[in-house]
Design an enzyme around this catalytic site. Structure first.
Site, PDB file in Angstrom:
ATOM      1  N   GLU A   1       0.843  -1.255   0.029  1.00  0.00           N
ATOM      2  CA  GLU A   1       0.005  -0.120   0.007  1.00  0.00           C
ATOM      3  C   GLU A   1       0.809   1.267  -0.046  1.00  0.00           C
ATOM      4  O   GLU A   1       1.505   1.511   0.871  1.00  0.00           O
ATOM      5  CB  GLU A   1      -0.773  -0.198   1.170  1.00  0.00           C
ATOM      6  CG  GLU A   1      -1.720   1.245   1.490  1.00  0.00           C
ATOM      7  CD  GLU A   1      -2.492   1.254   2.417  1.00  0.00           C
ATOM      8  OE1 GLU A   1      -3.802   1.815   2.737  1.00  0.00           O
ATOM      9  OE2 GLU A   1      -2.264   0.413   3.571  1.00  0.00           O
TER      10      GLU A   1
ATOM     11  N   GLU B   1     -12.079   2.049   5.018  1.00  0.00           N
ATOM     12  CA  GLU B   1     -11.371   2.042   6.099  1.00  0.00           C
ATOM     13  C   GLU B   1     -11.079   3.775   6.397  1.00  0.00           C
ATOM     14  O   GLU B   1     -10.343   4.415   5.908  1.00  0.00           O
ATOM     15  CB  GLU B   1      -9.747   1.620   5.604  1.00  0.00           C
ATOM     16  CG  GLU B   1      -8.846   1.491   6.711  1.00  0.00           C
ATOM     17  CD  GLU B   1      -7.442   1.092   6.439  1.00  0.00           C
ATOM     18  OE1 GLU B   1      -6.944   0.024   6.790  1.00  0.00           O
ATOM     19  OE2 GLU B   1      -6.825   1.996   5.918  1.00  0.00           O
TER      20      GLU B   1
END
Length: 278
Positions: A153, A248
């Protein structure tokens, strides 16, 4: 609408979920009732997971695990793949292997390499990236043997000095032996800080894009900041993206609002898409 999931902690609480770890069963019911397709599980220590019990709970709620998040191991235990102490780096590599083993036991979800890589330091960046490359070579080979996919990520500069942008991450993985087997997790909150054009950066990823985190510019629910999610969703449609979109976000204005508005927020993201949506 695309396949959707949300971040839920299994062992220890996280600020990126509207549920505490002790509310895991309640969270599963909430996901099912709100027609989520899957769950992104935060796990610090995979060895402590009762795999049979977890699989039974998932089956009862008709949910799949979309990704296993590894970052809590760094946050709670201070281990990372780029620590200056070799033994600590080896512990982080072993922990990531254990996350891969867990993934293989619960349906082969993706395994995220986020802040487990470490926060880095501008003065030691070259050394840290060398350490990271060495760790990823080992972990990529192990994951391939277990038929599990890893994904890195890109994370904004305020949280780590290592791999902040899509271009930097892709170039780095190209230099890693086995790096072609590692995909990308794209987070809209981080991208809003680091990418000049979010949609262009998505397009550059192509098939390398394995998973998405949706959070607005302030890390609240989509629609509570200034990111244009309709453009992002149109880009995903054009790319024929078939993976999951996972929430998220932080619990603002509070976690009960996040619970009550999550499904509506995601629907609104996709509502403005052009014909032929995801």
């Amino acid at each position: 609408m695309n396949k959707i999931s949300a971040t839920i902690p299994l062992q220890f609480d996280t600020g990126f979920s509207p549920f505490f770890a002790a509310e895991f069963d309640e969270a599963l019911s909430w996901l099912a009732e709100n027609r989520f397709d899957g769950i992104e599980i935060c796990v610090s220590d995979p060895k402590r997971v009762n795999v049979e019990e977890l699989n039974n709970k998932l089956r009862r709620h008709h949910l799949v695990v979309t990704a296993v998040s590894t970052g809590q191991a760094r946050a709670l235990e201070g281990i990372s793949l780029t620590d200056s102490i070799r033994e600590v780096r080896e512990s982080a590599v072993q922990r990531l292997r254990e996350h891969v083993d867990l993934a293989a036991a619960i349906g082969f979800p993706l395994v995220t390499i986020g802040l487990l890589r470490g926060a880095g330091n501008p003065g030691t960046k070259d050394r840290d990236l060398t350490y990271l490359a060495e760790a990823l070579e080992v972990c990529a080979a192990y994951a391939e043997c277990r038929q599990v996919e890893l994904m890195v990520e890109p994370i904004n500069r305020y949280e780590t000095t290592l791999l902040n942008t899509v271009d930097e991450t892709v170039a780095f993985l190209a230099s890693v032996a086995g790096g072609e087997q590692i995909g990308i997790l794209f987070d809209t909150f981080h991208a809003n800080i680091e990418e000049a054009d979010i949609c262009h950066s998505l397009e550059k990823l192509g098939d390398r894009l394995l998973h998405l985190h949706f959070a607005d510019s302030n890390r609240w629910l989509p629609g509570m900041g200034h990111i244009d999610f309709s453009q992002i969703c149109d880009t995903l449609r054009k790319m024929n993206y078939g993976g999951y979109v996972s929430l998220e976000t932080i619990n603002m204005p509070d976690r009960m609002v996040v619970r009550s508005r999550s499904q509506t927020s995601l629907k609104q993201c996709f509502a403005g898409m052009k014909e032929g949506g995801l």
